[in-house]
Each structure stands twice: as C-alpha cells, then as structure tokens.
Design a protein around this motif. Structure first.
Motif, short mmCIF file in Angstrom:
data_model
loop_
_atom_site.label_atom_id
_atom_site.label_comp_id
_atom_site.label_asym_id
_atom_site.label_seq_id
_atom_site.Cartn_x
_atom_site.Cartn_y
_atom_site.Cartn_z
N SER A 1 -11.98 -3.06 -1.49
CA SER A 1 -12.11 -2.05 -0.89
C SER A 1 -11.39 -1.69 0.50
N GLN A 2 -10.83 -2.69 1.02
CA GLN A 2 -10.15 -2.65 2.38
C GLN A 2 -8.93 -1.57 2.21
N PRO A 3 -8.96 -0.73 3.13
CA PRO A 3 -7.79 0.26 3.31
C PRO A 3 -6.59 -0.17 3.74
N GLY A 4 -5.53 0.21 3.09
CA GLY A 4 -4.08 -0.17 3.74
C GLY A 4 -3.76 -1.60 3.14
N ARG A 5 -4.52 -2.14 2.23
CA ARG A 5 -4.08 -3.30 1.51
C ARG A 5 -2.51 -3.16 0.84
N GLU A 6 -1.66 -4.25 1.09
CA GLU A 6 -0.42 -4.08 0.43
C GLU A 6 -0.33 -4.55 -1.20
N SER A 7 -1.39 -5.12 -1.68
CA SER A 7 -1.17 -5.83 -2.71
C SER A 7 -1.31 -4.85 -3.85
#
Length: 171
Positions: A53-59
């Motif tokens: 749920s982390q915003p902005g994750r690149e994976s």
C-alpha cells in the motif's frame, strides 16, 4: 499453463503463502530451521499489505495464475545498490513458486515477463541476489542467462551467516 498479471491487494494472502512455503522448502538445510519454523503466512501477509500500500513504490509485482489461483510471484524494479556495470540495471527482488509446482515452467514464465517489462522500461541489464548454497536457484538463473559477477553480501539469520551472490545478465 499459467496466465501472468499484475498482483492485486486481493492476492496478498496467496502470495504470502507461496513466499513462506517457498522459503521453508527452498532453504531447508541452508537457513536455520528455527528461522524457517518461525515464519508465518499471517506475519508475512501483514508486512506485505503494509509494503503493497506504500504510495510511490517503484517495484512491480506479478502473479502467475493457475487452476487454483496464484501459484507464483515475482517482484522487480530498479537496482537497489551500486550498479554492477555502466548500463541501466533493473533487479529481480524475489521469485517464488508454489513448492509442489516447481519445475513446470512457471518460474521461467514469470522471469521472462519481468525481463520483457524491464526492457520496456529501458533497463539494459538485470541483476539479482541468490544464496550461495541454494544450488537449485543458481542453476535456474544460470539457465536463464545469469552469471555470478563476483559481488557477494552476507546476511545473518538466527546467528548463521548466509552469503548471497550477485548474478547479472544483459536484457
């Protein structure tokens, strides 16, 4: 035959089951039994929900779907350390298949899709870390064109030192 798609929040429990059972099967005799026995799907799913749920994750997370739902999972994205060469490098962070389905091409399918997506994102190479003593995984990655590039890192797990080797391949 499996179908690959992006992982959804509804897949978290199944992915955590694949990951925990995958660890317990693949790392028996490599990772201390106390550590493997202490792993739970509930704990993993809780951590995965928070991370997912982390915003902005690149994976990117992909699942392989079979007759019984998710049967494999891969996570990849930009390389997380000093790159092993001058090219733009992506990284396969994790790849797990339901232990009873290993050897049926699911891992190759997921890895192939990850390579295609990394290449589409202008990555020129892919790297990953694999436990030195996990011979099965090393053979799998070598068959997929990866080669150990000489870099190592150590992790400590329940008092045991586990050495990982970095593998690298051109996309």
């Amino acid at each position: 035959m499996v179908h690959v798609r992006e992982m959804a929040a509804a897949d978290i429990e199944a992915v955590s089951t694949i990951r925990v059972r995958g660890w317990q099967a693949a790392y028996a005799g490599v990772v201390p039994r106390t550590y493997l026995d202490a792993m739970t799907v509930a704990d993993d799913a809780g951590q995965r929900r928070q991370w997912f749920s982390q915003p902005g994750r690149e994976s990117t997370d992909l699942v392989a779907l079979g007759d019984r739902g998710p049967v494999g999972w891969i996570c990849f994205g930009p390389y997380r350390g000093e790159t092993p060469g001058p090219e733009r490098v992506g990284e396969v962070y994790a790849l797990y298949i339901a232990p009873d389905l290993i050897g049926r091409g699911i891992g190759r399918t997921l890895l192939g899709e990850a390579h295609a997506r990394l290449k589409a994102q202008a990555f020129e190479a892919s790297a990953l870390w694999v436990l030195r003593d996990n011979q099965r995984a090393r053979r799998f990655y070598e068959q997929a064109g990866y080669r150990a590039d000489g870099a190592t890192q150590d992790d400590t797990c329940d008092g045991a030192t586990l050495t990982e080797l970095r593998y690298h391949r051109t996309l």
